[in-house]
Motif scaffolding. Structure first.
Motif, PDB file in Angstrom:
ATOM      1  N   ARG A  28       8.822   2.009   3.561  1.00 29.14           N
ATOM      2  CA  ARG A  28       7.527   0.913   3.831  1.00 29.14           C
ATOM      3  C   ARG A  28       7.899  -0.090   2.403  1.00 29.14           C
ATOM      4  N   ASN A  29       7.742   0.323   1.265  1.00 24.89           N
ATOM      5  CA  ASN A  29       7.823  -0.385   0.037  1.00 24.89           C
ATOM      6  C   ASN A  29       8.938  -1.320  -0.008  1.00 24.89           C
ATOM      7  N   ALA A  30      10.179  -0.821   0.338  1.00 25.92           N
ATOM      8  CA  ALA A  30      11.460  -1.528   0.291  1.00 25.92           C
ATOM      9  C   ALA A  30      11.341  -2.637   1.489  1.00 25.92           C
ATOM     10  N   CYS A  31      10.902  -2.111   2.572  1.00 24.17           N
ATOM     11  CA  CYS A  31      10.757  -3.134   3.571  1.00 24.17           C
ATOM     12  C   CYS A  31       9.752  -4.386   3.452  1.00 24.17           C
ATOM     13  N   ASP A  32       8.778  -4.056   2.614  1.00 22.98           N
ATOM     14  CA  ASP A  32       7.763  -5.327   2.042  1.00 22.98           C
ATOM     15  C   ASP A  32       8.607  -6.264   1.424  1.00 22.98           C
ATOM     16  N   ILE A  33       9.538  -5.584   0.616  1.00 27.02           N
ATOM     17  CA  ILE A  33      10.265  -6.561  -0.215  1.00 27.02           C
ATOM     18  C   ILE A  33      11.457  -7.395   0.523  1.00 27.02           C
ATOM     19  N   LYS A  60       0.786  -1.259   0.095  1.00 28.61           N
ATOM     20  CA  LYS A  60      -0.095   0.022   0.062  1.00 28.61           C
ATOM     21  C   LYS A  60       0.757   1.338  -0.113  1.00 28.61           C
ATOM     22  N   GLY A  61       0.631   1.992  -0.895  1.00 28.65           N
ATOM     23  CA  GLY A  61       1.486   3.323  -1.031  1.00 28.65           C
ATOM     24  C   GLY A  61       0.538   4.284  -0.389  1.00 28.65           C
ATOM     25  N   LEU A  66       2.596   0.948 -10.652  1.00 33.71           N
ATOM     26  CA  LEU A  66       1.450   1.783  -9.664  1.00 33.71           C
ATOM     27  C   LEU A  66       0.051   1.596 -10.453  1.00 33.71           C
ATOM     28  N   GLU A  67      -0.806   1.265  -9.398  1.00 33.60           N
ATOM     29  CA  GLU A  67      -2.239   1.178  -9.759  1.00 33.60           C
ATOM     30  C   GLU A  67      -3.076   2.010  -8.959  1.00 33.60           C
ATOM     31  N   LEU A 126      -3.676   3.875  -3.930  1.00 35.79           N
ATOM     32  CA  LEU A 126      -2.687   3.733  -4.690  1.00 35.79           C
ATOM     33  C   LEU A 126      -2.015   2.379  -4.221  1.00 35.79           C
ATOM     34  N   MET A 127      -1.883   1.381  -4.970  1.00 35.35           N
ATOM     35  CA  MET A 127      -1.388   0.233  -4.745  1.00 35.35           C
ATOM     36  C   MET A 127      -0.086  -0.149  -5.737  1.00 35.35           C
ATOM     37  N   VAL A 128       1.186  -0.413  -4.925  1.00 35.82           N
ATOM     38  CA  VAL A 128       2.331  -0.872  -5.622  1.00 35.82           C
ATOM     39  C   VAL A 128       2.457  -2.271  -5.837  1.00 35.82           C
TER      40      VAL A 128
END
Length: 238
Positions: A205-210, A67-68, A117-118, A72-74
């Motif tokens: 947060r996005n990098a940490c999800d990966i 979740k961005g 990016l949706e 927005l969903m990444v």
């Protein structure tokens, strides 16, 4: 069947021989534990599929959805993560009464991924690539049990893990297809502008999800090796 059994025994002998990897340590000796664990992870970084030990460098993650900003969903696809074979253990705590473990590592990571990016409201999707480098602190918390096999040999059985992530010095970049799409899309640009102050935190947060998905593979490998060897192969006083 006999050939496969012999091959597996050869893999075990090569990968986990005493002079290469396995070194039992006192549970309180963080230096000994760090050295033997880091050596194990480095030596099996390419994976040993027949032993259910997965590759950790690189790790290819098929998809992570994060979740961005609002609306927005990444979507990260085929994320390629490198650096975990050189992770350094910063802390290891084993509570033998509670049968719990806290394992913390520091790692310099590189991420390269396809990304979409949706925007959920307008249904618009912008596709491109994403790359990131940074220094991450990853911590896994899990419980364990000690169980004996049919020959009375005790093994560790590692339970599900909970992973946390803190990333610093993050340099994350999206390709021009994405940045240009946002600039030229009124709805997307409005959302970006409204969340501009939180952009760096969102990137982290996005990098940490990966990275949490990737570190779960590391814990999987530790869980697997715990099944292959008796507890005395790992600790001298547990």
């Amino acid at each position: 069947m006999l050939i496969k059994v012999i091959s597996l025994l050869f893999l075990v002998q090569c990968a986990f021989s005493e002079d290469s990897l396995i070194k039992p340590c006192p549970v309180e000796d963080i230096q000994c534990l760090s050295e033997t664990t880091e050596k194990f992870l480095d030596r099996v970084a390419s994976g040993i599929p027949d032993l259910d030990i997965k590759a950790i460098d690189p790790i290819i993650i098929d998809m992570v959805c994060s979740k961005g900003m609002a609306d927005l969903m990444v979507h990260f696809k085929n994320a390629n993560v490198t650096g975990l074979r050189k992770q350094k253990i910063s802390d290891f705590k084993m509570d033998t009464a509670a049968k719990s473990v806290v394992l913390s590592v520091n790692v310099d990571v590189n991420i390269a991924s396809n990304v979409e990016l949706e925007f959920e409201k307008t249904k618009k999707i912008y596709s491109g690539t994403y790359s990131a480098t940074g220094k991450a602190a990853l911590t896994a918390v899990y419980n364990y049990e000690v169980k004996a096999n049919d020959k009375g040999v005790e093994h560790f059985e590692v339970g599900p893990e909970t992973i946390t992530c803190d990333i610093k010095d993050l340099d994350a970049v999206a390709s021009e297809e994405i940045t240009n799409g946002i600039v030229n899309d009124r709805h997307a640009k409005k959302i970006y502008d409204e969340n501009r102050a939180d952009v760096e935190n969102i990137k982290k947060r996005n990098a940490c999800d990966i990275l949490k998905t990737a570190f779960a593979v590391v814990i999987h490998n530790l869980r697997t090796i715990a099944k292959l060897y008796p507890k005395t192969a790992f600790f001298t006083n547990v």
